[in-house]
Design an enzyme around this catalytic site. Structure first.
Site, mmCIF file in Angstrom:
data_model
loop_
_atom_site.group_PDB
_atom_site.id
_atom_site.type_symbol
_atom_site.label_atom_id
_atom_site.label_comp_id
_atom_site.label_asym_id
_atom_site.label_seq_id
_atom_site.Cartn_x
_atom_site.Cartn_y
_atom_site.Cartn_z
ATOM 1 N N GLU A 124 27.371 39.052 60.455
ATOM 2 C CA GLU A 124 28.746 39.560 60.369
ATOM 3 C C GLU A 124 28.911 40.329 59.067
ATOM 4 O OE1 GLU A 124 32.000 36.943 59.629
ATOM 5 O OE2 GLU A 124 30.858 35.627 58.334
ATOM 6 N N SER A 145 32.377 34.626 49.186
ATOM 7 C CA SER A 145 32.215 33.721 48.043
ATOM 8 C C SER A 145 30.752 33.543 47.654
ATOM 9 C CB SER A 145 32.860 32.377 48.365
ATOM 10 O OG SER A 145 32.253 31.829 49.496
ATOM 11 N N ARG A 202 21.756 31.571 51.722
ATOM 12 C CA ARG A 202 22.218 30.231 52.104
ATOM 13 C C ARG A 202 21.212 29.654 53.076
ATOM 14 N NH1 ARG A 202 27.868 31.650 54.506
ATOM 15 N NH2 ARG A 202 26.606 33.430 55.103
ATOM 16 N N LYS A 228 35.868 40.165 63.847
ATOM 17 C CA LYS A 228 34.690 40.115 64.718
ATOM 18 C C LYS A 228 34.842 41.091 65.900
ATOM 19 C CE LYS A 228 32.864 35.973 62.898
ATOM 20 N NZ LYS A 228 33.796 35.625 61.830
ATOM 21 N N ARG A 285 30.511 41.376 51.860
ATOM 22 C CA ARG A 285 29.169 40.788 51.980
ATOM 23 C C ARG A 285 28.706 40.910 53.425
ATOM 24 N NH1 ARG A 285 29.402 35.047 51.124
ATOM 25 N NH2 ARG A 285 29.150 34.937 53.363
ATOM 26 N N GLU A 329 37.330 33.250 60.325
ATOM 27 C CA GLU A 329 36.390 33.307 59.211
ATOM 28 C C GLU A 329 36.324 31.919 58.583
ATOM 29 O OE1 GLU A 329 34.743 36.032 58.412
ATOM 30 O OE2 GLU A 329 35.815 37.181 59.925
ATOM 31 N N GLY A 330 35.203 31.627 57.938
ATOM 32 C CA GLY A 330 35.154 30.413 57.133
ATOM 33 C C GLY A 330 34.250 29.323 57.681
ATOM 34 N N LYS A 389 32.272 33.729 69.721
ATOM 35 C CA LYS A 389 33.039 33.679 68.468
ATOM 36 C C LYS A 389 34.503 34.083 68.669
ATOM 37 C CE LYS A 389 29.091 35.046 65.618
ATOM 38 N NZ LYS A 389 28.657 35.797 64.428
ATOM 39 N N ASN A 397 31.601 40.628 56.043
ATOM 40 C CA ASN A 397 32.795 40.000 55.470
ATOM 41 C C ASN A 397 33.499 40.969 54.534
ATOM 42 O OD1 ASN A 397 32.285 36.992 56.227
ATOM 43 N ND2 ASN A 397 30.339 37.689 55.364
HETATM 44 P P1 ADP Z 1 32.197 32.805 59.954
HETATM 45 O O1 ADP Z 1 33.137 33.940 59.785
HETATM 46 O O2 ADP Z 1 32.868 31.554 60.400
HETATM 47 O O3 ADP Z 1 31.307 32.649 58.765
HETATM 48 P P2 ADP Z 1 29.833 33.776 61.349
HETATM 49 O O4 ADP Z 1 29.831 34.863 62.321
HETATM 50 O O5 ADP Z 1 29.229 34.083 60.018
HETATM 51 O O6 ADP Z 1 31.321 33.234 61.196
HETATM 52 O O7 ADP Z 1 29.093 32.527 61.959
HETATM 53 C C1 ADP Z 1 28.950 31.309 61.256
HETATM 54 C C2 ADP Z 1 27.499 30.874 61.240
HETATM 55 O O8 ADP Z 1 26.997 30.746 62.569
HETATM 56 C C3 ADP Z 1 26.562 31.865 60.560
HETATM 57 O O9 ADP Z 1 26.523 31.628 59.167
HETATM 58 C C4 ADP Z 1 25.227 31.573 61.248
HETATM 59 O O10 ADP Z 1 24.588 30.454 60.651
HETATM 60 C C5 ADP Z 1 25.651 31.195 62.650
HETATM 61 N N1 ADP Z 1 25.589 32.377 63.533
HETATM 62 C C6 ADP Z 1 26.583 33.267 63.737
HETATM 63 N N2 ADP Z 1 26.182 34.257 64.566
HETATM 64 C C7 ADP Z 1 24.905 33.997 64.875
HETATM 65 C C8 ADP Z 1 23.924 34.641 65.702
HETATM 66 N N3 ADP Z 1 24.197 35.756 66.369
HETATM 67 N N4 ADP Z 1 22.699 34.079 65.791
HETATM 68 C C9 ADP Z 1 22.401 32.934 65.133
HETATM 69 N N5 ADP Z 1 23.280 32.271 64.351
HETATM 70 C C10 ADP Z 1 24.520 32.790 64.210
HETATM 71 MG MG MG Z 2 29.877 33.940 58.112
#
Ligand code: ADP
Ligand code: MG
Length: 514
Positions: free
Chosen positions: A177, A184, A490, A347, A155, A409-410, A405, A179
């Site tokens: 990102e 899920s 979401r 990442k 995804r 994940e999660g 970051k 996945n």
């Molecule tokens: P995870 O693997 O924990 O899901 P993500 O990279 O998806 O990590 O980051 C978690 C959440 O943080 C995302 O669902 C989003 O809401 C927010 N986020 C992550 N990166 C960004 C970004 N570059 N700009 C704005 N919000 C972000």
């Molecule tokens: Mg995410």
């Protein structure tokens, strides 16, 4: 994918880009939703009962660790948006069309041993968990384990970059990102689209829509209810034993069980494939390997192990779980994802991919590579290289523009804004190698109404669009399936940064194409 299909897709992507409307037009064409929830109470019963009768439910939160057997049956409606949230149509279509290109890109990354090694070695000893998965990948390679198929259930997540302060700009989907493991909500997401269609047909959203309108044609169909089961079934058939089973590897205290059960139902009802749910610890306890490297549970051969666990250190509290995973990885059973796919979703790989020339290492056609790059925002290392040191300085002087970051994940692990400088001060140079810096995507807010635990909440929200990707190839590398597999929206309150539903930050929504 065949070359001419790829060219058609690339041409279509160029055309979609030319049709884009401006941020001003997008913002102006959105409907507005009433914010006085006291007048919207009749929607609660309609929505909650529709959810209960269509399986848009979670296990109740108090279940974790509970002994009482009746509690096992305690369910709660999944948190949802009452009505769909606006997404620019051209951007939606663009990322849907892009998904097979991304599936292929990640397949190539996962098959580029040198690239995986050099990228993951740059993490040093900073991240124990990723290092352990990487070690398992190397051990598996040394054993030369033969797998009859590769199955990817991905995804790609996006936020819409459409700054209200720049009304003449064009809204753009930017990748958060990619996945590759345990993506899920595919099932519940498709069903929430149906919930919104039902509420629209049944009520016209009367009382909720204050201005503008919603047409059924603005609610895209979503094949994510069936795409994962269909993908797993296509990979299953390459295994070559129609009497074998699928094991879904799950977390012991999973609450999002019904989203998973829908995949199981699809496998059973459409493909006559039985699924057995096991934790990694149970895999070790109950599964056996025969002399031909085939894995069995109670005499039934396991063709596919679909992981809905295994992405976080907490999924491996003891050596048992690691050994359970290793038993699968060293067998002929096709794991979803395989170890290289899991690593490709790190990442750190995303950050390295954004460096000049790296997408082009995997995609020859420069126009297609450009289309991929258009989704990227600035991504930087935080290590001891010159780029890394520059990034540390930039993040310290302008923290509000960035997110930091780790390799996790999660949801819930990132650091934002004012919390960034103290984090950068605290971490050692070695630890910083395990982190990346990413430019913040500023998605436009929208006033919506969310339904959680039987109550309505009005809130300004931001939506994150996910596009599922399904990939199946055989042992010789021939592509059997490469397609987009539907979508997820979401939505979270705009005053929180993080967006996971399971992590308690967001609700499941569906897109209103504007
Ligand atoms: P995870 O693997 O924990 O899901 P993500 O990279 O998806 O990590 O980051 C978690 C959440 O943080 C995302 O669902 C989003 O809401 C927010 N986020 C992550 N990166 C960004 C970004 N570059 N700009 C704005 N919000 C972000
Ligand atoms: Mg995410």
């Amino acid at each position: 994918m065949f070359l001419n299909q790829l060219c058609n897709r690339t041409n279509l992507l160029y055309r979609i880009r030319q049709m884009s409307s401006t941020t001003r037009e997008f913002l102006a064409n959105r409907p507005t939703y009433a914010q006085d929830v006291s007048k919207l109470q009749p929607f609660i019963d309609l929505a909650v009962d529709w959810q209960a009768s269509h399986g848009v439910v979670l296990r109740a939160p108090q279940l974790s660790g509970a002994d009482a057997p009746w509690l096992k049956a305690a369910l709660t409606p999944a948190p949802v948006a009452l009505a769909p949230s606006p997404i620019p149509r051209t951007e939606f279509e663009r990322v849907v069309q892009l998904q097979p290109i991304l599936n292929q890109l990640f397949h190539r990354i996962a098959n580029d041993h040198e690239f995986l090694v050099s990228t993951l070695e740059s993490l040093g000893s900073a991240d124990e968990f990723t290092a352990r998965v990487f070690k398992m990948y190397l051990d598996q390679r040394e054993l030369n384990v033969e797998k009859p198929a590769v199955i990817g259930v991905h995804r790609s997540d996006y936020l819409i970059d459409a700054p209200a302060a720049e009304p003449a700009s064009v809204p753009r989907a930017k990748q958060v990102e990619f996945n590759t493991i345990a993506a899920s909500f595919a099932s519940l997401s498709s069903l929430v689209g149906d919930l919104h269609r039902f509420l629209l047909a049944r009520t016209g959203y009367e009382g909720l829509i204050e201005s503008g309108s919603i047409e059924p044609s603005q609610l895209p169909t979503n094949e994510s209810l069936t795409s994962i089961a269909d993908g797993i079934a296509a990979g299953f058939s390459l295994y070559g034993n129609s009497g074998a089973v699928v094991v879904m590897v799950v977390q012991p205290n999973e609450r999002n069980v019904y989203d998973q059960r829908w995949v199981e139902t699809g496998l059973w009802e459409k493909h006559h494939i039985k699924t057995i749910r096991l934790s990694f610890a149970e895999v070790l306890e109950k599964c056996t390997l025969d002399e031909n490297n085939r894995l069995f549970i109670n005499g039934e051969e396991i063709a596919v192990a679909y992981y809905r666990s295994g992405y976080a250190p907490t999924d491996f509290p003891t050596e048992q779980e690691w050994q359970g995973r290793w038993l699968i990885e060293k067998s002929r059973t096709v794991s979803v994802p395989n170890l290289a796919y899991h690593l490709a979703g790190c990442k750190k790989i995303q950050q390295v991919l954004a460096q000049p020339g790296v997408v082009e290492r995997f995609i020859d056609d420069l126009g297609t590579a450009d289309l991929v790059r258009e989704c990227f925002v600035g991504l930087y290392p935080l290590d001891e290289t010159k780029d890394g040191q520059d990034a540390v300085q930039t993040a310290k002087s302008n923290p509000d523009k960035y997110v930091v970051k780790p390799q996790r994940e999660g949801g819930g692990y990132n650091t934002y804004g004012g919390d960034i400088p103290p984090l950068l001060e605290k971490l050692s140079a070695e630890e910083l190698r395990g982190y990346i810096l990413m430019e913040l995507i500023k998605a436009p807010g929208f006033k919506s109404v969310l339904l959680r635990d039987g109550a309505l909440f009005a809130s300004e929200v931001v939506s994150e669009l996910g596009i599922y990707g399904i990939w199946v190839s055989d042992a010789s590398g021939s592509v059997v399936v490469n397609k987009h597999g539907g979508h997820l929206l979401r939505t979270k309150s705009s005053d929180v940064y993080e967006g996971g539903v399971a992590a308690g930050f967001a609700v499941i929504d569906s897109p209103l194409l504007v």
